[in-house]
Design an enzyme around this catalytic site. Structure first.
Site, short mmCIF file in Angstrom:
data_model
loop_
_atom_site.label_atom_id
_atom_site.label_comp_id
_atom_site.label_asym_id
_atom_site.label_seq_id
_atom_site.Cartn_x
_atom_site.Cartn_y
_atom_site.Cartn_z
N HIS A 207 36.94 -8.05 31.98
CA HIS A 207 37.43 -6.69 31.70
C HIS A 207 36.29 -5.94 31.02
O HIS A 207 36.10 -6.00 29.81
CB HIS A 207 38.65 -6.84 30.79
CG HIS A 207 39.31 -5.57 30.35
ND1 HIS A 207 40.56 -5.19 30.76
CD2 HIS A 207 38.91 -4.59 29.49
CE1 HIS A 207 40.91 -4.06 30.19
NE2 HIS A 207 39.92 -3.67 29.41
N HIS A 209 34.23 -2.57 30.00
CA HIS A 209 34.10 -1.12 29.84
C HIS A 209 32.63 -0.80 30.14
O HIS A 209 31.76 -1.66 29.99
CB HIS A 209 34.55 -0.69 28.44
CG HIS A 209 36.05 -0.74 28.30
ND1 HIS A 209 36.83 0.38 28.34
CD2 HIS A 209 36.90 -1.79 28.18
CE1 HIS A 209 38.11 0.04 28.23
NE2 HIS A 209 38.18 -1.27 28.13
N CYS A 240 39.69 2.38 24.43
CA CYS A 240 40.67 1.97 23.43
C CYS A 240 40.60 2.96 22.28
O CYS A 240 39.51 3.28 21.80
CB CYS A 240 40.36 0.56 22.95
SG CYS A 240 41.47 0.03 21.66
N ASN A 249 36.92 2.04 31.50
CA ASN A 249 36.78 0.78 32.24
C ASN A 249 35.88 0.98 33.44
O ASN A 249 35.71 2.11 33.93
CB ASN A 249 38.15 0.35 32.77
CG ASN A 249 39.11 0.01 31.67
OD1 ASN A 249 39.16 -1.12 31.20
ND2 ASN A 249 39.88 1.00 31.23
P1 HMG Z 1 52.79 -1.78 12.34
O1 HMG Z 1 52.83 -0.41 11.78
O2 HMG Z 1 52.01 -2.82 11.62
O3 HMG Z 1 54.26 -2.37 12.61
O4 HMG Z 1 52.26 -1.67 13.83
P2 HMG Z 1 55.44 -2.63 11.65
O5 HMG Z 1 56.05 -3.91 12.14
O6 HMG Z 1 55.03 -2.53 10.22
O7 HMG Z 1 56.44 -1.41 11.99
C1 HMG Z 1 56.12 -0.07 11.65
C2 HMG Z 1 56.91 0.86 12.57
O8 HMG Z 1 56.48 0.66 13.93
C3 HMG Z 1 58.41 0.59 12.57
O9 HMG Z 1 59.07 1.84 12.81
C4 HMG Z 1 58.61 -0.29 13.77
O10 HMG Z 1 59.91 -0.23 14.31
C5 HMG Z 1 57.60 0.31 14.74
P3 HMG Z 1 59.71 2.69 11.61
O11 HMG Z 1 60.73 1.76 11.00
O12 HMG Z 1 58.58 3.01 10.68
O13 HMG Z 1 60.25 3.88 12.32
N1 HMG Z 1 57.17 -0.70 15.72
C6 HMG Z 1 57.21 -0.49 17.06
N2 HMG Z 1 57.60 0.58 17.80
C7 HMG Z 1 57.52 0.45 19.14
N3 HMG Z 1 57.08 -0.67 19.75
C8 HMG Z 1 56.68 -1.74 19.03
C9 HMG Z 1 56.75 -1.66 17.64
N4 HMG Z 1 56.43 -2.54 16.66
C10 HMG Z 1 56.70 -1.93 15.50
N5 HMG Z 1 56.25 -2.83 19.67
C11 HMG Z 1 51.82 -2.32 16.08
C12 HMG Z 1 52.02 -2.79 14.64
C13 HMG Z 1 51.20 -3.46 16.86
C14 HMG Z 1 53.16 -1.96 16.65
C15 HMG Z 1 50.89 -1.08 16.08
O14 HMG Z 1 49.72 -1.44 15.42
C16 HMG Z 1 50.56 -0.57 17.45
O15 HMG Z 1 51.41 -0.13 18.20
N6 HMG Z 1 49.26 -0.58 17.80
C17 HMG Z 1 48.79 -0.06 19.06
C18 HMG Z 1 47.92 -1.07 19.70
C19 HMG Z 1 47.43 -0.58 21.04
O16 HMG Z 1 48.21 -0.24 21.93
N7 HMG Z 1 46.07 -0.58 21.23
C20 HMG Z 1 45.49 -0.23 22.48
C21 HMG Z 1 45.62 -1.35 23.47
S1 HMG Z 1 44.47 -2.70 23.20
C22 HMG Z 1 43.12 -2.33 24.20
O17 HMG Z 1 43.05 -1.26 24.73
C23 HMG Z 1 42.10 -3.37 24.49
C24 HMG Z 1 42.29 -4.02 25.86
O18 HMG Z 1 42.24 -3.05 26.89
C25 HMG Z 1 41.21 -5.04 26.10
C26 HMG Z 1 39.80 -4.51 25.92
O19 HMG Z 1 39.45 -3.44 26.40
O20 HMG Z 1 39.03 -5.25 25.32
C27 HMG Z 1 43.63 -4.75 25.93
MG MG Z 2 40.33 -2.17 27.78
#
Ligand code: HMG
Ligand code: MG
Length: 308
Positions: A207, A209, A240, A249
Site C-alpha cells: 500500500h 502513497h 491520511c 495513494n
Molecule cells: P476516541 O476518541 O479515543 O474514542 O477515538 P472513545 O472510545 O474515547 O470515544 C469517544 C467518542 O467517539 C464517543 O462518542 C464514542 O461513542 C465515539 P461520544 O460519547 O463522545 O459522543 N466513538 C465512535 N464513533 C463512531 N465509530 C466508532 C467510534 N468509536 C468511538 N468506531 C477512534 C478512537 C479510533 C474512534 C478515533 O480515534 C477515530 O475515529 N480515528 C480515526 C482514524 C482514521 O479513520 N484514520 C484514517 C484511516 S487510517 C489510514 O488512512 C492509513 C491506512 O490507509 C494505511 C496507510 O496508508 O498506511 C489504513
Molecule cells: Mg493509506
C-alpha cells in the site's frame, strides 16, 4: 525475471481516497463510485470506515453505503473498524469483511487511533475473536512501515513482528502501508522479505502513497519478489488526515497501465477507469493526481493530436 501472471488490485479510493478530500462525497455518490469501479473490473473495493465522524467526517454514512451494496455478493467490500463499536456498526450494516488498522510507530498510532500499539493490538484481538466467530474476513493494515511523519525511520523487524501478531489473531491479509510515501525499492523489498518470513508472501499486500514518486518502482520491486496483491486508489486520490503533507495513494490507472505494459493480468479496464476518474474529479473539483489519467484524458480532448 520472475513475475506473476495475475495481480489482485484492492481499490481503496472510496475510503482512503475520499477520507482526505476537502469536498466530501455523499453516500449516494460513494455508492455510485463503487458500482462504477465494479464495472471497471475491480472486485475488492474498500467501501468505507466505521470510525468517529468527528475525527473523519468524510466517512460518515459508511453504513448507508454498505447497506445499499448488500446485494453485491460478487464484490469484496472491506471496511475499516478501529474498535468494538466500529465492528458492531459495520456488522449491523452487513459488513462481510473488515480491516483493522494499526501502525508501526507509537506516535502515529496515538494520533490516528488515540491509543498505543499494544492497546491497539488488544482492541484488534477482541474484534478478531468476534469476526472469526461470525465468519468475517479480516484484513490487517500496518501504517508507517517505511517511515513515520513523527518518528522518522522505522525498524523493519518491528513491522514484521506486528505482521506476525496480526496474522496470529486471524488477519488473512496484511497490508503494508507506506503512509507517507518515503520508501524506495530496495527498502520496500527488504521489508516485504522480513514480513514474508513471518506471514508467507501470499498474505502480503503493498500500500504505497506516492509522495516522492516512488510508488510504481516500489510496486514493481515487490511484485518481482512474489507479492501478488496491491492497494491502489482511482485518480491517485487519498492520504491520511494524520500524515499531513503526504500525497495520495498510487493511482489505480497508473498501476493498471504498468501491469498492462508488463503483460500481467489484473482484470481491470483502463478505459473504464478513465471515465470514472473524469466523473470523480469533476465532483471533487480538482484534476487527477494520476499521470496516466492526465495523459489519456488530455488525449481524449484532442482526438486528432499525435500521440507521444
Ligand atoms: P476516541 O476518541 O479515543 O474514542 O477515538 P472513545 O472510545 O474515547 O470515544 C469517544 C467518542 O467517539 C464517543 O462518542 C464514542 O461513542 C465515539 P461520544 O460519547 O463522545 O459522543 N466513538 C465512535 N464513533 C463512531 N465509530 C466508532 C467510534 N468509536 C468511538 N468506531 C477512534 C478512537 C479510533 C474512534 C478515533 O480515534 C477515530 O475515529 N480515528 C480515526 C482514524 C482514521 O479513520 N484514520 C484514517 C484511516 S487510517 C489510514 O488512512 C492509513 C491506512 O490507509 C494505511 C496507510 O496508508 O498506511 C489504513
Ligand atoms: Mg493509506
Amino acid at each position: 525475471m520472475d513475475r506473476p501472471e495475475h495481480i489482485n488490485i484492492v481499490e481503496v479510493g472510496p475510503r482512503d481516497g475520499l477520507q482526505n478530500e476537502a469536498q466530501p462525497l455523499s453516500p449516494p455518490e460513494r455508492i455510485e463510485l463503487i458500482n462504477r469501479l465494479a464495472e471497471a473490473g475491480l472486485t475488492q473495493i474498500e467501501a468505507g470506515a466505521f470510525v468517529s465522524p468527528r475525527w473523519v467526517p468524510q466517512m460518515a454514512g459508511s453504513d448507508e453505503v454498505l447497506l445499499a451494496l448488500s446485494s453485491r455478493s460478487d464484490l469484496r467490500l472491506p471496511v475499516l473498524v478501529p474498535n468494538r463499536k466500529g465492528y458492531q456498526t459495520a456488522r449491523a450494516a452487513g459488513a462481510r469483511e473488515i480491516a483493522v488498522f494499526g501502525a508501526a510507530s507509537e506516535t502515529f498510532s496515538k494520533r490516528n487511533i488515540n491509543c498505543s500499539i499494544d492497546e491497539s493490538i488488544e482492541r484488534f484481538s477482541e474484534i478478531c475473536i468476534l469476526a472469526l466467530d461470525e465468519g468475517i474476513r479480516i484484513r490487517g493494515y500496518i501504517s508507517c512501515v517505511l517511515g513515520c511523519p513523527y518518528e522518522g525511520e522505522v525498524n523493519p523487524g518491528r513491522v514484521a513482528e506486528l505482521a506476525a501478531r496480526m496474522t496470529a489473531m486471524g488477519c488473512t491479509e496484511i497490508s503494508l502501508g507506506d503512509t507517507i510515501g518515503v520508501g524506495t525499492p530496495d527498502k520496500a523489498r527488504s521489508l516485504v522479505k522480513a514480513c514474508a518470513h513471518e506471514t508467507g508472501i501470499e498474505r502480503l499486500s503493498v500500500h504505497f502513497h506516492d509522495t516522492y514518486g516512488q510508488a510504481l518502482a516500489n510496486i514493481l520491486a515487490c511484485i518481482e519478489i512474489g507479492v501478488t496483491t496491491v492497494d491502489t486508489a482511482v485518480g491517485g486520490l487519498g492520504g491520511c488526515p494524520y500524515a499531513t503533507g503526504s500525497a495520495g495513494n498510487v493511482a489505480t490507472e497508473d498501476v493498471v497501465y504498468l501491469l498492462d505494459g508488463l503483460g500481467i493480468e489484473s482484470g481491470v479496464s483502463l478505459e473504464h477507469l478513465m471515465g470514472i476518474t473524469e466523473w470523480l474529479c469533476k465532483r471533487l473539483g480538482h484534476p487527477p493526481a494520476s499521470r496516466v489519467a492526465r495523459a489519456l484524458l488530455a488525449r481524449r480532448k484532442q482526438p486528432s493530436a499525435a500521440s507521444g
